[in-house]
Enzyme design. Structure first.
Site, short mmCIF file in Angstrom:
data_model
loop_
_atom_site.label_atom_id
_atom_site.label_comp_id
_atom_site.label_asym_id
_atom_site.label_seq_id
_atom_site.Cartn_x
_atom_site.Cartn_y
_atom_site.Cartn_z
N ARG A 1 -33.63 -16.03 -35.88
CA ARG A 1 -34.84 -16.85 -35.77
C ARG A 1 -34.54 -18.26 -35.29
O ARG A 1 -35.38 -18.91 -34.67
CB ARG A 1 -35.56 -16.87 -37.13
N TYR B 1 -41.53 -11.36 -31.71
CA TYR B 1 -40.26 -10.70 -32.01
C TYR B 1 -39.40 -11.48 -32.98
O TYR B 1 -39.60 -12.66 -33.22
CB TYR B 1 -39.50 -10.26 -30.77
N GLU B 2 -38.47 -10.73 -33.58
CA GLU B 2 -37.60 -11.23 -34.66
C GLU B 2 -38.40 -11.80 -35.82
O GLU B 2 -38.05 -12.82 -36.40
CB GLU B 2 -36.55 -12.19 -34.11
N GLY B 3 -39.51 -11.13 -36.09
CA GLY B 3 -40.40 -11.52 -37.18
C GLY B 3 -41.62 -12.24 -36.67
O GLY B 3 -41.51 -13.33 -36.13
#
Length: 380
Positions: A243, A362-364
């Protein structure tokens, strides 16, 4: 407290800026149009040490800190977010995951090649039924003694068709929930491992995004990362660092759009003067710069936390949440400042606007970041 960059950090930032302008900028529109993976540029980034930025030099890495990483990510993302996400995944998810949790044999076999750019890596967590809910893994890995048999589907995988090494998260014991999940190293070309068609995306069109199919794929026991049942923790901690990379990407997209908008506003004339002299435009520029600087402080703080060995789960989530919001809002404003020209590809801002959206997903997703942040606050 010192907000200035060291001479070394300035040199690293300037090297990345020069590479972005001289190597990434030519052809960036064409790559976006054709969804063309920047293969030769990836090799050049590997030669510069951009694919193993934080990896220990004994494994072929550059041995830099997280501050250096976000400086490089911001500069690359100002020009080409498709190239920068390749850097982010290889560094934050693949190299970090192997260096932090892999054994020495795995590091020597895979990390040494990933850190130098000889190999490119992919991180395989998301599934059709398990995106934000990462505990609901349908991909299974059945223990067969000296190996596992892997079955399932992973989708939206960055570097999906180009990677040499894939870190795959799979369920080994559903009854144990998150403690029954493991991470595995799967090599490209393994029997039963099939790569689906390339996704036709809104943004980051030069990156390589595919669905992956695993049909009775035999994975040696020595390719499991970490202790049995540690895969979920591995995935969550790896994503926490990831993140920071995506926050830096969002910062770069926003910053790149701002720089283009400022330049255009000083050149374009309307009603007898440059449009930057009109309050409507000047106030947009003021809001853009203020929000981008605030995002930069949050991204740098998350990177600093990581460098200091401080828990960065909350700070990385905050940085990604805010920087991605700033990227989306202010790329739209950059298009608006360009007027009709902003809708035309040759001015670049429309591409940055399309690229910005994925940083909220993306990535949360942004919603997941709020869960991470709120849970952290409640525990304090």
């Amino acid at each position: 407290m010192d907000f200035s960059l060291s001479e070394e950090h300035i040199m690293i930032r300037d090297a990345a800026r020069d590479f972005a302008k001289t190597e990434l900028l030519p052809g960036v529109i064409e790559r976006d149009n054709k969804q063309e993976f920047p293969q030769e540029l990836v090799k050049k980034m590997g030669d510069l040490g951009f694919l193993g930025i934080m990896v220990d030099p004994k494994y072929g890495g550059s041995g830099m800190d997280a501050i250096s990483y976000v400086l490089i990510m911001e500069e690359l993302s100002k020009i080409d977010a498709s190239a920068s996400v390749i850097v982010s995944v290889n560094n934050s998810l693949v190299c970090y995951g192997l260096e932090a949790y892999g054994n020495e044999e795995q590091k020597q076999k895979y990390l040494t090649k990933l850190a130098t750019g000889e190999f490119v890596g992919a991180f395989c967590l998301s599934e059709p039924e398990a995106g934000s809910d990462a505990t609901s893994q349908r991909t299974t890995a059945i223990d067969k003694g000296d190996h596992y048999i892997l079955n399932g589907t992973k989708n939206w995988i960055t570097n999906g068709g180009r990677a040499d090494v894939y870190l795959v998260i799979a369920q080994t014991d559903r009854d144990k929930g998150s403690h029954g999940i493991n991470a595995f190293i799967v090599e490209k070309g393994t029997k039963g491992f099939d790569i689906g068609p390339k996704e036709d995306k809104l943004g980051i069109r030069g990156s390589d995004t595919h669905t992956l199919q695993f049909n009775d794929v035999k994975v040696p026991k020595e390719n499991r990362i970490g202790a049995n049942g540690s895969g979920f923790r591995f995935a969550m901690k790896t994503l926490s660092g990831g993140r920071i990379g995506i926050a830096a990407q969002a910062l770069g997209i926003a910053s790149g759009a701002y720089e283009l908008a400022l330049k255009y506003s000083k050149e374009r004339k309307a009603f007898g003067t440059e449009i930057c002299n009109h309050q409507a435009i000047a106030f947009k520029l003021a809001d853009m710069y203020t929000d981008i600087e605030a995002a930069r402080m949050m991204v740098m703080k998350a990177a600093w936390d990581k460098d200091q060995g401080i828990n960065y789960d909350k700070s990385s989530a905050m940085a990604k949440l805010y920087a991605s919001k700033v990227a989306m809002e202010h790329t739209v404003e950059a298009v608006q400042i360009h007027g009709g020209n902003g809708f035309v590809k040759e001015y670049h801002v429309e591409r940055l606007m399309r690229d910005a959206k994925i940083t909220q997903i993306y990535e949360g997703t942004s919603e997941i970041q709020k869960i991470v942040i709120s849970r952290s606050l409640i525990k304090e």
